[in-house]
Design a protein around this motif. Structure first.
Motif, PDB file in Angstrom:
ATOM      1  N   TYR A  66      -4.362   6.269  -6.054  1.00  0.00           N
ATOM      2  CA  TYR A  66      -4.429   5.860  -4.652  1.00  0.00           C
ATOM      3  C   TYR A  66      -3.306   6.454  -3.814  1.00  0.00           C
ATOM      4  O   TYR A  66      -3.349   6.408  -2.587  1.00  0.00           O
ATOM      5  CB  TYR A  66      -4.411   4.334  -4.546  1.00  0.00           C
ATOM      6  CG  TYR A  66      -5.700   3.700  -5.007  1.00  0.00           C
ATOM      7  CD1 TYR A  66      -6.792   3.600  -4.161  1.00  0.00           C
ATOM      8  CD2 TYR A  66      -5.830   3.204  -6.305  1.00  0.00           C
ATOM      9  CE1 TYR A  66      -7.978   3.019  -4.580  1.00  0.00           C
ATOM     10  CE2 TYR A  66      -7.012   2.623  -6.742  1.00  0.00           C
ATOM     11  CZ  TYR A  66      -8.082   2.534  -5.872  1.00  0.00           C
ATOM     12  OH  TYR A  66      -9.255   1.965  -6.295  1.00  0.00           O
ATOM     13  N   THR A  68       1.617  -5.632   1.383  1.00  0.00           N
ATOM     14  CA  THR A  68       0.849  -6.876   1.349  1.00  0.00           C
ATOM     15  C   THR A  68       1.439  -7.823   0.306  1.00  0.00           C
ATOM     16  O   THR A  68       1.593  -9.028   0.552  1.00  0.00           O
ATOM     17  CB  THR A  68      -0.625  -6.597   1.020  1.00  0.00           C
ATOM     18  OG1 THR A  68      -1.193  -5.765   2.046  1.00  0.00           O
ATOM     19  CG2 THR A  68      -1.418  -7.892   0.931  1.00  0.00           C
ATOM     20  N   GLU A 125      -0.558   7.461  -1.445  1.00  0.00           N
ATOM     21  CA  GLU A 125       0.107   6.826  -0.308  1.00  0.00           C
ATOM     22  C   GLU A 125      -0.540   5.508   0.102  1.00  0.00           C
ATOM     23  O   GLU A 125       0.103   4.666   0.731  1.00  0.00           O
ATOM     24  CB  GLU A 125       0.115   7.783   0.892  1.00  0.00           C
ATOM     25  CG  GLU A 125       1.091   8.942   0.746  1.00  0.00           C
ATOM     26  CD  GLU A 125       2.530   8.463   0.621  1.00  0.00           C
ATOM     27  OE1 GLU A 125       2.929   7.579   1.417  1.00  0.00           O
ATOM     28  OE2 GLU A 125       3.254   8.937  -0.267  1.00  0.00           O
ATOM     29  N   LYS A 126      -1.806   5.321  -0.269  1.00  0.00           N
ATOM     30  CA  LYS A 126      -2.490   4.077   0.085  1.00  0.00           C
ATOM     31  C   LYS A 126      -1.850   2.866  -0.603  1.00  0.00           C
ATOM     32  O   LYS A 126      -2.031   1.730  -0.158  1.00  0.00           O
ATOM     33  CB  LYS A 126      -3.975   4.162  -0.289  1.00  0.00           C
ATOM     34  CG  LYS A 126      -4.752   5.190   0.528  1.00  0.00           C
ATOM     35  CD  LYS A 126      -6.209   5.229   0.105  1.00  0.00           C
ATOM     36  CE  LYS A 126      -6.988   6.261   0.910  1.00  0.00           C
ATOM     37  NZ  LYS A 126      -8.407   6.344   0.501  1.00  0.00           N
ATOM     38  N   LEU A 127      -1.110   3.126  -1.689  1.00  0.00           N
ATOM     39  CA  LEU A 127      -0.458   2.035  -2.396  1.00  0.00           C
ATOM     40  C   LEU A 127       0.582   1.336  -1.528  1.00  0.00           C
ATOM     41  O   LEU A 127       0.942   0.182  -1.782  1.00  0.00           O
ATOM     42  CB  LEU A 127       0.215   2.563  -3.672  1.00  0.00           C
ATOM     43  CG  LEU A 127      -0.721   2.916  -4.829  1.00  0.00           C
ATOM     44  CD1 LEU A 127       0.056   3.587  -5.948  1.00  0.00           C
ATOM     45  CD2 LEU A 127      -1.438   1.673  -5.343  1.00  0.00           C
ATOM     46  N   LYS A 128       1.071   2.045  -0.507  1.00  0.00           N
ATOM     47  CA  LYS A 128       2.068   1.452   0.369  1.00  0.00           C
ATOM     48  C   LYS A 128       1.536   0.178   1.026  1.00  0.00           C
ATOM     49  O   LYS A 128       2.268  -0.808   1.198  1.00  0.00           O
ATOM     50  CB  LYS A 128       2.489   2.446   1.450  1.00  0.00           C
ATOM     51  CG  LYS A 128       3.564   1.920   2.395  1.00  0.00           C
ATOM     52  CD  LYS A 128       3.933   2.952   3.442  1.00  0.00           C
ATOM     53  CE  LYS A 128       4.576   4.173   2.813  1.00  0.00           C
ATOM     54  NZ  LYS A 128       5.032   5.138   3.858  1.00  0.00           N
ATOM     55  N   TYR A 129       0.249   0.182   1.372  1.00  0.00           N
ATOM     56  CA  TYR A 129      -0.351  -0.993   2.005  1.00  0.00           C
ATOM     57  C   TYR A 129      -0.430  -2.156   1.013  1.00  0.00           C
ATOM     58  O   TYR A 129      -0.224  -3.320   1.381  1.00  0.00           O
ATOM     59  CB  TYR A 129      -1.734  -0.653   2.543  1.00  0.00           C
ATOM     60  CG  TYR A 129      -1.715   0.439   3.586  1.00  0.00           C
ATOM     61  CD1 TYR A 129      -1.235   0.196   4.870  1.00  0.00           C
ATOM     62  CD2 TYR A 129      -2.148   1.726   3.282  1.00  0.00           C
ATOM     63  CE1 TYR A 129      -1.195   1.191   5.830  1.00  0.00           C
ATOM     64  CE2 TYR A 129      -2.118   2.736   4.234  1.00  0.00           C
ATOM     65  CZ  TYR A 129      -1.637   2.465   5.502  1.00  0.00           C
ATOM     66  OH  TYR A 129      -1.594   3.463   6.442  1.00  0.00           O
ATOM     67  N   VAL A 130      -0.731  -1.825  -0.253  1.00  0.00           N
ATOM     68  CA  VAL A 130      -0.784  -2.853  -1.303  1.00  0.00           C
ATOM     69  C   VAL A 130       0.611  -3.433  -1.524  1.00  0.00           C
ATOM     70  O   VAL A 130       0.780  -4.645  -1.641  1.00  0.00           O
ATOM     71  CB  VAL A 130      -1.326  -2.252  -2.615  1.00  0.00           C
ATOM     72  CG1 VAL A 130      -1.292  -3.296  -3.727  1.00  0.00           C
ATOM     73  CG2 VAL A 130      -2.741  -1.727  -2.419  1.00  0.00           C
TER      74      VAL A 130
END
Length: 238
Positions: free
Chosen positions: A37, A47, A39-44
Motif C-alpha cells: 500500500y 487513523t 504511501e497509503k499506509l500513512k492514512y492507516v
C-alpha cells in the motif's frame, strides 16, 4: 470479591491475551501485503494514532466524571502511558527518532502489563477495553514499524531507549514527591501481583528492575533480529 473486579488469568484476561497473540500473528502474516500500500499506509497510521489518542482522552474523561482523576495517580507518567503517547506521535509523524523507545521500553512494559495488569474493573467495562487496546496498540506500533515499515533494530537503539528511560526516572521521582504519587512504582510496589514481587524489597527492586529492563530490551532486540535473519534467508532461497 466484587464480580466486576478484574481477576488475574480469569477467562476474560486469557481471552484478551489470546486476542493480542492473534493480532500480532495477523500483522506478521500480512506484513508483505501491507507493504504494497506504500504511501497509503500513512492514512492507516494516522487513523490508528487518532483511535489511541481518543481512547486515552476518553479514559481521562471517565476518570474525571467518576471522581477518580487525581494528580497523585492519573497523570500520564507511567511507563506505558508515556510509551502510548510516544507511539501516537510515531504513528502520526513517522519520526524514526522515537521508534527505539516504543520498540524496547514500550513493548517491554506493555507485555508485562498485559500479563499482570494493574486493573480493578473487568470486561465489559470501558476501562477493560481501554487498558488492553492501548497496551496492545503500543506493541503493534513497534512491531509494525519493523515488520511493515522496514525499521532495523540496533544495539545502539537498545541503549538509547535504556538511557532515555533512566533520564525520565529522576524527573518522575520528583513529581511523585510533589504530588504524593507512585508513578513507575518508584515509591512502592503495586497492590496487585507483578514482576516487582520477585525483585526484592523497596528500594532494592528499583535496582533489580534496571537489570530486568536492559535484559528485556536485549531479548526483544535478539528476537527481532533473529526473525529478520530468518526472513532474509527465506527470501534469498525463493
Amino acid at each position: 470479591m466484587d464480580k466486576s473486579g478484574f481477576i488475574l488469568f480469569s477467562a476474560t484476561h486469557i481471552g484478551a491475551i489470546l486476542f493480542f497473540i492473534a493480532v500480532v500473528i495477523a500483522l506478521f502474516i500480512g506484513r508483505n501485503q501491507f507493504r504494497q500500500y506504500g504511501e497509503k499506509l500513512k492514512y492507516v497510521e494516522r487513523t490508528a494514532a487518532c483511535i489511541l489518542l481518543l481512547l486515552e482522552l476518553l479514559y481521562h474523561l471517565w476518570m474525571a466524571v467518576t471522581g477518580r482523576w487525581s494528580l497523585a495517580d492519573s497523570l500520564p507518567l507511567e511507563l506505558c502511558s508515556i510509551s502510548l503517547l510516544v507511539a501516537i506521535v510515531l504513528l502520526w509523524s513517522g519520526n524514526r527518532h522515537v521508534i527505539d523507545f516504543v520498540l524496547f521500553a514500550g513493548i517491554g512494559g506493555a507485555v508485562q502489563a498485559l500479563l499482570t495488569p494493574v486493573l480493578d474493573i473487568d470486561f465489559p467495562h470501558f476501562r477493560f477495553f481501554h487498558f488492553f487496546l492501548t497496551h496492545i496498540g503500543i506493541i503493534l506500533t513497534g512491531l509494525y514499524f519493523v515488520w511493515v515499515k522496514g525499521y532495523v533494530p540496533t544495539l545502539k537503539g537498545v541503549f538509547k531507549a535504556f538511557l532515555l528511560l533512566n533520564a525520565l526516572v529522576p524527573l518522575i521521582f520528583i513529581i511523585n514527591l510533589v504530588v504524593d504519587g507512585n508513578y513507575m512504582f518508584l515509591r512502592e510496589k503495586p497492590y496487585s501481583g507483578s514482576l516487582l514481587d520477585y525483585l526484592g524489597p523497596y528500594p532494592l527492586y528499583i535496582v533489580s528492575l534496571e537489570v530486568v529492563a536492559i535484559l528485556t530490551f536485549l531479548f526483544i532486540y535478539l528476537l527481532l533480529r533473529i526473525g529478520e535473519s530468518a526472513e532474509r534467508k527465506r527470501s534469498s532461497v525463493e
